[in-house]
Design a protein around this motif. Structure first.
Motif, short mmCIF file in Angstrom:
data_model
loop_
_atom_site.label_atom_id
_atom_site.label_comp_id
_atom_site.label_asym_id
_atom_site.label_seq_id
_atom_site.Cartn_x
_atom_site.Cartn_y
_atom_site.Cartn_z
N ASN A 162 0.83 -1.20 0.00
CA ASN A 162 0.00 0.00 0.00
C ASN A 162 0.86 1.25 0.00
OD1 ASN A 162 -2.75 -1.40 0.77
ND2 ASN A 162 -1.25 -2.13 2.27
N ARG A 179 -5.19 5.34 2.62
CA ARG A 179 -4.42 4.12 2.32
C ARG A 179 -4.92 3.52 1.02
NH1 ARG A 179 -1.84 -0.26 5.55
NH2 ARG A 179 -2.62 -2.30 4.91
N ARG A 180 -4.04 3.39 0.05
CA ARG A 180 -4.38 2.84 -1.27
C ARG A 180 -3.51 1.63 -1.57
NH1 ARG A 180 -2.73 6.82 -5.53
NH2 ARG A 180 -3.80 5.35 -6.90
N PRO A 181 -4.07 0.56 -2.10
CA PRO A 181 -3.22 -0.57 -2.51
C PRO A 181 -2.38 -0.21 -3.72
CG PRO A 181 -5.49 -0.95 -3.18
CD PRO A 181 -5.50 0.29 -2.34
N LYS A 192 -9.17 -6.91 -1.33
CA LYS A 192 -8.35 -6.77 -0.13
C LYS A 192 -8.74 -5.54 0.68
CE LYS A 192 -4.25 -4.82 -0.16
NZ LYS A 192 -4.16 -3.96 1.04
N THR A 193 -8.98 -4.45 0.00
CA THR A 193 -9.31 -3.21 0.69
C THR A 193 -10.66 -3.32 1.39
OG1 THR A 193 -8.03 -1.92 -0.90
CG2 THR A 193 -9.67 -0.72 0.40
N GLU A 196 -10.24 -5.65 4.44
CA GLU A 196 -9.48 -5.03 5.53
C GLU A 196 -10.33 -3.99 6.25
OE1 GLU A 196 -5.20 -2.91 6.50
OE2 GLU A 196 -5.83 -3.12 4.42
N HIS A 217 -14.37 4.09 3.37
CA HIS A 217 -13.66 3.20 2.44
C HIS A 217 -14.53 3.01 1.22
CE1 HIS A 217 -16.02 -0.59 3.09
NE2 HIS A 217 -16.35 0.03 4.20
N SER A 225 -9.28 1.91 -5.12
CA SER A 225 -9.68 1.50 -3.78
C SER A 225 -8.97 2.34 -2.73
CB SER A 225 -9.36 0.03 -3.56
OG SER A 225 -10.04 -0.78 -4.48
N ILE A 227 -8.94 3.36 1.82
CA ILE A 227 -9.46 3.43 3.18
C ILE A 227 -8.97 4.75 3.77
CG2 ILE A 227 -9.48 2.40 5.49
CD1 ILE A 227 -8.80 -0.27 4.26
N GLU A 438 -4.79 -6.34 6.81
CA GLU A 438 -4.96 -7.06 5.55
C GLU A 438 -4.52 -8.50 5.77
OE1 GLU A 438 -2.50 -4.96 2.82
OE2 GLU A 438 -0.75 -5.04 4.14
#
Length: 603
Positions: A162, A179-181, A192-193, A196, A217, A225, A227, A438
């Motif tokens: 991330n 928070r971005r993957p 995943k996002t 989590e 989110h 994606s 959060i 995650e």
């Protein structure tokens, strides 16, 4: 069981159907971007005031040892300050320093062609993460969500999967994080996002475990994606507090042997209290948490594990052989079978660098087929418990053991990535928050009955001095952990544990019986073979011939395979050795990969 209606359940604004479409588009777009990059070079410059803070970079192929390095420049930082660099031809336990102080490791059996491909994708992607337009999009997202002006604050933090942007929101006392993957490393970014976020919200609502609050989110048209969560002030994380090599960033984190016992006891007791709390929450299926309606959570999706992500990222395992997104598991035995089959998938589909000789290939083949057979026979879930009446160990050692947990209807949350660097401490050494949830899922309760692998900070299969040395150093710290767990059980009055047995008892028995190693290798394909032959094989099947070379261990166990399994081994070995000569990345057709995989599963 998930039904068709579940496919329309909103995961923070994105339905499961949208997840499937999104994952396909992300793969297609990433491929298109690689082809277009040489014709259309990037023209937008990065933000001129960028501080980059690299941390928590821990895929097994490129591992960081939790040293936090901050770079501040009044001009765009050189790309080498944040890129992830390739290694040369791997050698055993090879290390190379990054220019930002990140230590990376190259075990012998990762696919280095896939690794280099990941690096190429990263070099294309990383400038975009720090462009002015990206930072403005992050600010716009924060402003829209909070209804107040949000401004980006240095540093920008890049982790293993991330990227994290800090925002100062007008009217808020503390900062927030976006928070971005990172799409080329997080293989299931949307899924995943959402999982989590659901996990963190569940923990915040239903437990006393300190976690960062999740504000929002979902999906953003420009950022993908995301959060948005609370920023937790903390002077250090637990790994830094325990580390013996803080002054030398060229070395991996290892436990400082001079830490006072009372300090470890205090830290361990706080973590043990959180694990006791986690063990009290039971789920009827194995899988991932989903927010099925605001504030309501259910196990309604497949487990997204760290090993699953790494297999796609580091070995090019075709995603077509993975379980469907709505797949959950009803029994521990069913899940152990799937874990065993993923080890076989790694052997079948990793094209490069996994084996170097035919004997090594036979070793891997026999070990994986035996492991799957034990799973299918329902034996792995019983190993190391009172119900274990099948293993050689159970017939030769007199041990009074506790009963196994329920095989169905009673599963616990387990986090693949729970470790000291994700445990933030307060100035008084309490836990400020546990972060990075995650790869958390409801798992067989057996997973929760093992002592933590991270007591020495570094993993057993990555330990420089070897597994035996790791075990020698681990055992005294395990005694400290068990003592701290007993104290936590007394303090919380949660000494009934699972099935009426204290967790401290289960954890001690896990180490004594070798159940610890069973759970460890079940979750880690790249650690599987070494630990299987070293710590499980003789416990399962009895002593081997003394002095037998390691790569010949398969000869002692070949007769335990079925006739079909034995007959298929030599053709598989010949094919594997031939395909590895080609040195290429295979673009597997989905249906062809399913057929090839089915050929290796003997039922």
């Amino acid at each position: 069981m998930a039904n068709k209606k579940d496919a329309e359940l909103a995961w923070g604004g994105c339905s499961l159907r949208a997840l499937q479409v999104s994952n396909h588009l992300e793969t297609s777009n990433a491929t298109a971007a690689r082809h277009a990059s040489s014709k259309h070079p990037q023209t937008e410059i990065a933000h001129p005031f960028v501080e980059i803070h690299c941390f928590s970079y821990h895929p097994p192929s490129i591992r960081q040892f939790d040293h936090s390095i901050e770079l501040l420049s009044l001009k765009p930082p050189p790309s080498q300050f944040i890129k992830r660099r390739s290694l040369p031809v791997p050698v055993h336990r090879h290390f190379q320093r990054h220019s930002v102080g990140i230590m990376i490791e190259g075990p012998d059996d990762f696919d280095y062609l896939v690794w280099d491909k990941n690096d190429e994708e990263w070099e294309l992607l990383q400038p975009k993460l720090r462009q002015r337009s990206t930072l403005h999009a992050v600010e716009d997202l924060g402003t829209a969500k909070f209804g107040s002006t949000a401004k980006w604050v240095s540093p920008m933090s890049i982790g293993g999967y991330n990227i994290i942007y800090r925002l100062k929101v007008e009217g808020f006392d503390s900062e927030v994080l976006v928070r971005r993957p990172i799409s080329c490393f997080a293989q299931f970014p949307v899924e995943k996002t959402c999982i989590e976020a659901a996990t963190m919200m569940y923990l915040e609502k239903h437990t006393k475990i300190p976690v960062a609050r999740t504000f929002f989110h979902g999906e953003d048209p420009k950022l993908g994606s995301f959060i948005i969560m609370e920023y937790i002030e903390h002077p250090q994380c637990m790994s830094t507090a325990h580390n013996a090599t803080n002054e030398d960033v060229s070395k991996p984190f290892t436990l400082n042997p001079d830490i006072p016992e009372e300090v470890l006891q205090n830290h361990y007791r706080h973590v043990a209290t959180c694990l006791l709390e986690l063990s009290q929450h039971k789920f009827p299926r194995i899988g991932s948490l989903v927010e099925v309606s605001p504030g309501t959570f259910s196990i309604a999706a497949r487990p997204i594990t760290k090993n699953m992500n790494d297999m796609l990222q580091l070995a090019n395992i075709p995603s077509a052989i993975l379980p469907p997104q709505l797949k959950t598991y009803q029994t521990a035995d069913e899940y152990y079978v799937w874990l065993a089959e993923m080890h076989i998938a790694q052997l079948v589909f990793q094209q490069n660098d996994l084996v170097s000789t035919k004997q090594e290939c036979r070793n891997k083949f026999v070990a994986r087929q035996l492991f799957r057979r034990l799973a299918r026979d329902g034996k792995l879930s019983k190993f190391g418990f009172k119900e274990d009446n099948w293993s050689a160990q159970s017939k030769t050692k007199s041990m009074k053991l506790s009963s196994m947990p329920s095989n169905s209807d009673s599963f616990r949350l387990y986090c693949d990535d729970l470790r000291p660097s994700n445990i933030l401490l307060t100035p008084s050494d309490a836990i400020a928050a546990i972060i990075d949830w995650e790869f958390t899922y409801a798992a067989p309760s057996q997973f929760s009955l093992d002592p933590p692998w991270w007591l020495l900070l570094d993993t057993p299969d990555q330990w420089d001095a070897g597994l035996d040395n790791w075990v020698t150093l681990y055992e005294p710290r395990l005694g400290t952990w068990i003592s701290a767990m007993k104290k936590a059980e007394e303090d919380t009055k949660l000494n009934v544990g699972i099935a009426g047995v204290p967790l401290s008892t289960y954890m001690r028995e896990s180490w004594e019986t070798g159940r610890f190693w069973l759970t460890y290798v079940a979750r880690k394909s790249w650690a599987f073979e070494t630990i299987f032959w070293m710590y499980l094989d003789e416990r399962f099947f009895g002593p081997r011939e003394q002095g037998l070379p390691r790569n010949h261990y398969w000869k002692v166990r070949i007769d335990l395979l079925s006739e079909d399994e034995r007959n298929s081994m030599e053709p598989f070995v010949e094919r594997k050795m031939e395909t590895m000569k080609e040195r290429k990345i295979v673009d597997w057709d989905p249906e062809a990969s399913k057929r090839r995989f089915a050929e290796m599963l003997f039922d």
